[in-house]
Scaffold this motif. Structure first.
Motif, PDB file in Angstrom:
ATOM      1  N   ASP A 350      43.721  11.927  35.478  1.00  0.00           N
ATOM      2  CA  ASP A 350      43.068  10.928  36.331  1.00  0.00           C
ATOM      3  C   ASP A 350      41.572  11.170  36.459  1.00  0.00           C
ATOM      4  OD1 ASP A 350      43.550  13.273  37.768  1.00  0.00           O
ATOM      5  OD2 ASP A 350      43.854  12.223  39.670  1.00  0.00           O
ATOM      6  N   ALA A 351      41.012  12.067  35.653  1.00  0.00           N
ATOM      7  CA  ALA A 351      39.566  12.306  35.649  1.00  0.00           C
ATOM      8  C   ALA A 351      38.991  12.213  34.240  1.00  0.00           C
ATOM      9  CB  ALA A 351      39.233  13.668  36.256  1.00  0.00           C
ATOM     10  N   VAL A 352      39.613  12.885  33.267  1.00  0.00           N
ATOM     11  CA  VAL A 352      38.991  13.000  31.949  1.00  0.00           C
ATOM     12  C   VAL A 352      39.865  12.464  30.816  1.00  0.00           C
ATOM     13  CG1 VAL A 352      37.475  14.889  32.624  1.00  0.00           C
ATOM     14  CG2 VAL A 352      39.732  15.414  31.683  1.00  0.00           C
ATOM     15  N   TYR A 353      40.853  11.621  31.127  1.00  0.00           N
ATOM     16  CA  TYR A 353      41.536  10.866  30.081  1.00  0.00           C
ATOM     17  C   TYR A 353      40.702   9.614  29.843  1.00  0.00           C
ATOM     18  CZ  TYR A 353      45.875  13.314  28.983  1.00  0.00           C
ATOM     19  OH  TYR A 353      46.798  14.214  28.497  1.00  0.00           O
ATOM     20  N   LEU A 354      39.972   9.610  28.742  1.00  0.00           N
ATOM     21  CA  LEU A 354      38.982   8.565  28.495  1.00  0.00           C
ATOM     22  C   LEU A 354      39.608   7.257  28.055  1.00  0.00           C
ATOM     23  CD1 LEU A 354      36.339  10.761  26.630  1.00  0.00           C
ATOM     24  CD2 LEU A 354      36.471  10.238  29.080  1.00  0.00           C
ATOM     25  N   ALA A 376      32.711   7.474  39.073  1.00  0.00           N
ATOM     26  CA  ALA A 376      32.663   8.308  40.278  1.00  0.00           C
ATOM     27  C   ALA A 376      33.899   9.193  40.371  1.00  0.00           C
ATOM     28  CB  ALA A 376      32.538   7.428  41.519  1.00  0.00           C
ATOM     29  N   ARG A 377      35.084   8.633  40.092  1.00  0.00           N
ATOM     30  CA  ARG A 377      36.285   9.449  40.162  1.00  0.00           C
ATOM     31  C   ARG A 377      36.311  10.484  39.038  1.00  0.00           C
ATOM     32  NH1 ARG A 377      42.358   7.054  40.146  1.00  0.00           N
ATOM     33  NH2 ARG A 377      42.341   7.536  37.914  1.00  0.00           N
ATOM     34  N   SER A 378      35.801  10.140  37.860  1.00  0.00           N
ATOM     35  CA  SER A 378      35.794  11.104  36.761  1.00  0.00           C
ATOM     36  C   SER A 378      34.929  12.315  37.086  1.00  0.00           C
ATOM     37  CB  SER A 378      35.289  10.438  35.471  1.00  0.00           C
ATOM     38  OG  SER A 378      33.888  10.270  35.465  1.00  0.00           O
ATOM     39  N   TYR A 379      33.996  12.142  38.017  1.00  0.00           N
ATOM     40  CA  TYR A 379      33.098  13.239  38.401  1.00  0.00           C
ATOM     41  C   TYR A 379      33.635  14.027  39.595  1.00  0.00           C
ATOM     42  CZ  TYR A 379      28.694  15.711  38.968  1.00  0.00           C
ATOM     43  OH  TYR A 379      27.732  16.688  39.036  1.00  0.00           O
ATOM     44  N   ASP A 380      34.551  13.463  40.346  1.00  0.00           N
ATOM     45  CA  ASP A 380      34.973  14.023  41.625  1.00  0.00           C
ATOM     46  C   ASP A 380      36.074  15.061  41.460  1.00  0.00           C
ATOM     47  OD1 ASP A 380      35.349  14.462  44.348  1.00  0.00           O
ATOM     48  OD2 ASP A 380      36.677  12.718  44.571  1.00  0.00           O
ATOM     49  N   TRP A 381      35.730  16.197  40.845  1.00  0.00           N
ATOM     50  CA  TRP A 381      36.694  17.283  40.730  1.00  0.00           C
ATOM     51  C   TRP A 381      35.960  18.529  40.266  1.00  0.00           C
ATOM     52  CZ3 TRP A 381      38.651  19.615  36.026  1.00  0.00           C
ATOM     53  CH2 TRP A 381      38.019  19.146  34.862  1.00  0.00           C
ATOM     54  N   ALA A 400      37.998  16.625  27.618  1.00  0.00           N
ATOM     55  CA  ALA A 400      38.213  15.194  27.785  1.00  0.00           C
ATOM     56  C   ALA A 400      39.084  14.705  26.637  1.00  0.00           C
ATOM     57  CB  ALA A 400      36.880  14.456  27.792  1.00  0.00           C
ATOM     58  N   CYS A 401      40.019  13.798  26.931  1.00  0.00           N
ATOM     59  CA  CYS A 401      40.980  13.340  25.930  1.00  0.00           C
ATOM     60  C   CYS A 401      40.909  11.829  25.755  1.00  0.00           C
ATOM     61  CB  CYS A 401      42.395  13.725  26.349  1.00  0.00           C
ATOM     62  SG  CYS A 401      42.682  15.500  26.491  1.00  0.00           S
ATOM     63  N   GLU A 415      32.681   2.674  23.965  1.00  0.00           N
ATOM     64  CA  GLU A 415      32.842   2.019  25.269  1.00  0.00           C
ATOM     65  C   GLU A 415      33.703   2.841  26.216  1.00  0.00           C
ATOM     66  OE1 GLU A 415      34.804  -2.113  27.069  1.00  0.00           O
ATOM     67  OE2 GLU A 415      34.089  -2.061  24.981  1.00  0.00           O
ATOM     68  N   MET A 416      34.728   3.502  25.687  1.00  0.00           N
ATOM     69  CA  MET A 416      35.615   4.285  26.539  1.00  0.00           C
ATOM     70  C   MET A 416      35.129   5.712  26.744  1.00  0.00           C
ATOM     71  SD  MET A 416      37.731   2.014  27.389  1.00  0.00           S
ATOM     72  CE  MET A 416      39.170   2.794  28.111  1.00  0.00           C
ATOM     73  N   MET A 417      34.375   6.218  25.781  1.00  0.00           N
ATOM     74  CA  MET A 417      33.889   7.608  25.863  1.00  0.00           C
ATOM     75  C   MET A 417      32.735   7.724  26.851  1.00  0.00           C
ATOM     76  SD  MET A 417      32.747   9.880  22.571  1.00  0.00           S
ATOM     77  CE  MET A 417      32.162  11.569  22.686  1.00  0.00           C
ATOM     78  N   PHE A 418      31.826   6.756  26.831  1.00  0.00           N
ATOM     79  CA  PHE A 418      30.612   6.831  27.651  1.00  0.00           C
ATOM     80  C   PHE A 418      30.651   5.825  28.785  1.00  0.00           C
ATOM     81  CE2 PHE A 418      29.227   8.890  23.812  1.00  0.00           C
ATOM     82  CZ  PHE A 418      28.310   9.828  24.221  1.00  0.00           C
ATOM     83  N   PRO A 419      30.213   6.260  29.968  1.00  0.00           N
ATOM     84  CA  PRO A 419      29.551   7.523  30.298  1.00  0.00           C
ATOM     85  C   PRO A 419      30.473   8.633  30.800  1.00  0.00           C
ATOM     86  CG  PRO A 419      29.351   6.038  32.142  1.00  0.00           C
ATOM     87  CD  PRO A 419      30.114   5.281  31.072  1.00  0.00           C
ATOM     88  N   ARG A 420      31.804   8.398  30.849  1.00  0.00           N
ATOM     89  CA  ARG A 420      32.673   9.355  31.539  1.00  0.00           C
ATOM     90  C   ARG A 420      32.738  10.712  30.846  1.00  0.00           C
ATOM     91  NH1 ARG A 420      37.833   5.464  32.437  1.00  0.00           N
ATOM     92  NH2 ARG A 420      37.474   5.326  30.168  1.00  0.00           N
ATOM     93  N   VAL A 421      32.492  10.759  29.521  1.00  0.00           N
ATOM     94  CA  VAL A 421      32.487  12.056  28.854  1.00  0.00           C
ATOM     95  C   VAL A 421      31.408  12.962  29.428  1.00  0.00           C
ATOM     96  CG1 VAL A 421      30.921  11.363  26.978  1.00  0.00           C
ATOM     97  CG2 VAL A 421      32.607  13.185  26.595  1.00  0.00           C
ATOM     98  N   ALA A 422      30.363  12.362  29.980  1.00  0.00           N
ATOM     99  CA  ALA A 422      29.303  13.163  30.599  1.00  0.00           C
ATOM    100  C   ALA A 422      29.818  13.892  31.837  1.00  0.00           C
ATOM    101  CB  ALA A 422      28.115  12.274  30.952  1.00  0.00           C
ATOM    102  N   SER A 423      30.756  13.290  32.557  1.00  0.00           N
ATOM    103  CA  SER A 423      31.363  13.982  33.705  1.00  0.00           C
ATOM    104  C   SER A 423      32.105  15.227  33.253  1.00  0.00           C
ATOM    105  CB  SER A 423      32.342  13.047  34.432  1.00  0.00           C
ATOM    106  OG  SER A 423      31.710  11.919  34.958  1.00  0.00           O
ATOM    107  N   ALA A 424      32.879  15.094  32.179  1.00  0.00           N
ATOM    108  CA  ALA A 424      33.621  16.240  31.662  1.00  0.00           C
ATOM    109  C   ALA A 424      32.677  17.322  31.159  1.00  0.00           C
ATOM    110  CB  ALA A 424      34.549  15.787  30.541  1.00  0.00           C
TER     111      ALA A 424
END
Length: 470
Positions: A350-354, A376-381, A400-401, A415-424
Motif C-alpha cells: 500500500d506504499a510502494v506497489y507502483l 502522499a500515502r506512498s511517502y507516509d511510512w 518498489a514493485c 506514468e505509474m513509476m513517477f513520482p511515487r518511485v521517488a518516495s521509495a
C-alpha cells in the motif's frame, strides 16, 4: 532554501560563497572514509569537487549534481551523504506484460538517477516464461507468446539478458532474477504438464475472472491471459521436478553475476502446505548450492530455509492493524528470516506497489492494496516501523514493485513509476521519517522541483495531487 534533491542527503550545508557555472569542470578525489556508496560534494567559488571511496560514490554524487544544476549555475553547498540501506530496489514484472530491452534500459536509467541500486526482474509467472535457456529452450518457445488480455508476448535471449545485466552494472545496479515457484507456474505446464498439478478453481478465481474479464478460467495446457492468481502449482512428487529445478535454477545462477536469485514463493494458494514447504526448501537449497543467496517472498518464512535467505515482505505498511500486537502472520513470517540469520527487503504494497492506481479514476492500475495509492500515502511510512519486532539491522532495504497487469507500454511504465518511485528511493536512502528534511512537507516541495527535469528527460510522470508542479 530547499533544493530539488530526492532522495535527501545525509547533510546539506548552504555556503556563503558564490556557486559555480552549470558547466564547471568536476574534480574527483578518491579517498577513504566515505563507505561503499557514500560521497562528499562541495560547490563553491567556481569549483566542483567530489570526494568518494568508490566509483559508486562518484556516480551517486553526479546524480546529486544533476539535480542541483540550474540553467546557468550550481548553488554553493557542502553535501555529505551515504545511504541508510544497502538494498534500494525496483522490481519490473515482465511476465504479465512483456517489456523489451529498451524499456528495461529506461527503467534502469530512471531508477539509477534516484540512487536505486537493484533491478529485480520478475521473469516467470502464469502468463509467460520470459528468459531463453540453453538447458530448456522449450520454456520460452512454448510459453512466451502472449501476455495479459491476449496481448503480444516476447522473451529475452541469453544475449539480451546479459546486455541488461551489463547495462545495469554500468549504472551500479545489481540484477536479481526471479523464477516464481511453486505457484505462478501455469506457463511451465505448456511444455512440462507432467510437473504441474491441475489448476485449482475456487470461487475467488471465478470472481476475479468475472470482475476483470480479459480471459477465461485457467485450463491446463492453454496459455493464461486473465488476472486471477493462486490456482497453479508444481506437484511436489512429480518425477523429474528436482532435476528440472537444478537445471533451470543452475543456469539462471550461472548467467547472473550478482549474489541473489529470487525463487518467489508467494500466493501458492492451491498448493498443499506440506508440499509447499518441501518445494520451497528444495529450491532454496539448490540456489544456495549454486553459491547464490536465495530470496523469497515473505510467505516462505514457514519453510526450513538455508541460513541467510533474504525475505521480501509485501504486506501493508501497518500490519499491526490487521493482525494483532505483533503484526499477524505476515509479520511473523518476515521476522523469521532475521531469526535465521537472513535479512528482509520491505515492499509494503500500500506504499510502494507502483501498479496501484494513483487516484480512483486513474486510467491504469489496480486498487486491491487498500485502494488507490496517492503520492502522499506512498511517502507516509518508514522501514523501521513496518514489521513489529524487526530490528533495523535486520532490514536489508526497500524495493518498489511494478506488476504489469495493466501496464503495456513505456509510457505506462513512466506514468505509474513517477513520482511515487521517488518516495521509495527516499525511504531507502535517507534518514528516518520525521527527521528535519524527511517530511511530507519538504518532500512535496523538493519533488515538485524535479518535474521540469523529468519532463525534459521525456518522462511522462503523473502530476500527483498535493504537489505544486512547476
Amino acid at each position: 532554501m530547499t533544493f530539488p534533491l530526492v532522495p535527501w542527503p545525509t547533510s546539506v550545508v548552504l555556503l556563503e560563497s558564490a556557486g559555480a557555472p552549470a558547466d564547471a569542470p568536476v574534480e574527483v578525489v578518491t579517498e577513504q572514509g566515505h563507505g561503499e556508496e557514500g560521497y562528499a560534494l562541495r560547490i563553491e567559488a567556481g569549483a566542483v569537487v567530489i570526494r568518494a571511496s568508490s566509483p559508486a560514490g562518484v556516480f551517486y554524487a553526479r546524480q546529486t549534481l544533476a539535480q542541483l544544476a540550474g540553467p546557468d549555475e550550481l548553488p554553493a553547498v557542502d553535501i555529505r551523504d551515504r545511504p541508510r540501506f544497502a538494498h534500494r530496489g525496483m522490481m519490473l514484472d515482465v511476465a504479465r506484460h512483456f517489456h523489451p530491452v529498451s524499456t528495461v534500459e529506461a527503467v534502469i536509467d530512471r531508477a539509477a538517477s534516484l540512487k536505486l541500486n537493484v533491478l529485480h526482474l520478475h521473469l516467470t509467472d502464469d502468463h509467460g516464461w520470459r528468459l531463453e535457456l540453453r538447458s530448456h529452450p522449450e520454456l520460452a518457445q512454448s510459453a512466451s507468446g502472449t501476455s495479459v488480455g491476449g496481448d503480444p508476448g516476447g522473451h529475452y535471449s541469453i544475449d539480451d539478458y546479459m546486455h541488461i545485466v551489463e547495462y545495469a552494472a554500468a549504472r551500479h545496479m545489481t540484477v536479481v532474477p526471479e523464477f516464481d515457484l511453486p505457484g505462478h507456474t501455469h506457463a511451465i505446464g505448456l511444455s512440462h504438464p507432467e510437473l504441474l498439478a491441475e489448476p485449482v478453481i475456487t470461487d475467488h478465481i471465478r470472481e476475479i475472472t468475472e470482475t476483470y474479464g480479459g480471459g477465461g478460467l485457467p485450463e491446463q495446457g492453454v496459455p493464461y491471459t486473465a488476472l486471477a492468481v493462486g490456482f497453479s502449482s508444481f506437484q511436489a512428487d512429480a518425477e523429474g521436478l528436482e532435476t528440472f529445478l537444478r537445471e533451470v535454477l543452475g543456469e539462471i545462477a550461472a548467467l547472473t553475476p550478482g549474489p541473489y536469485l529470487h525463487i518467489g514463493g508467494d500466493e501458492a494458494l492451491g498448493t498443499d502446505p506440506a508440499d509447499y514447504r518441501r518445494m520451497v526448501e528444495l529450491a532454496t537449497r539448490i540456489v544456495a548450492e549454486a553459491d547464490k543467496t536465495p530470496v523469497t517472498w515473505h510467505e516462505a518464512g514457514v519453510a526450513d530455509l538455508p541460513p541467510g535467505t533474504v525475505g521480501q515482505y509485501w504486506g501493508f505498511r501497518r500490519p499491526s492493524l490487521e493482525g494483532g500486537e505483533e503484526g499477524g502472520e505476515d509479520a511473523r513470517r518476515a521476522r523469521s528470516f532475521a531469526e535465521r540469520g537472513g535479512r528482509v527487503v520491505l515492499s509494503p504494497a500500500d506504499a510502494v506497489y507502483l501498479d496501484m492506481k494513483h487516484e480512483a479514476d486513474s486510467r491504469l492500475g489496480l486498487v486491491w492494496a487498500d485502494g488507490p495509492t496517492s503520492l502522499a500515502r506512498s511517502y507516509d511510512w518508514d522501514p523501521a516501523t513496518v514489521v513489529p519486532g524487526l530490528a533495523e539491522e535486520a532490514i536489508l532495504g526497500v524495493e518498489a514493485c511494478m506488476w504489469t497487469e495493466t501496464i503495456r507500454t513505456p509510457a505506462d511504465v513512466d506514468e505509474m513509476m513517477f513520482p511515487r518511485v521517488a518516495s521509495a528511493a527516499e525511504a531507502a536512502w535517507s534518514e528516518r521519517a520525521g527527521s528535519p528534511e524527511r517530511t511530507w512537507e519538504s518532500f512535496r516541495e523538493r519533488v515538485a522541483g524535479l518535474g521540469d527535469r523529468w519532463e525534459a528527460a521525456g518522462i511522462g510522470f503523473h502530476r500527483s495531487a498535493g504537489v505544486d508542479w512547476r
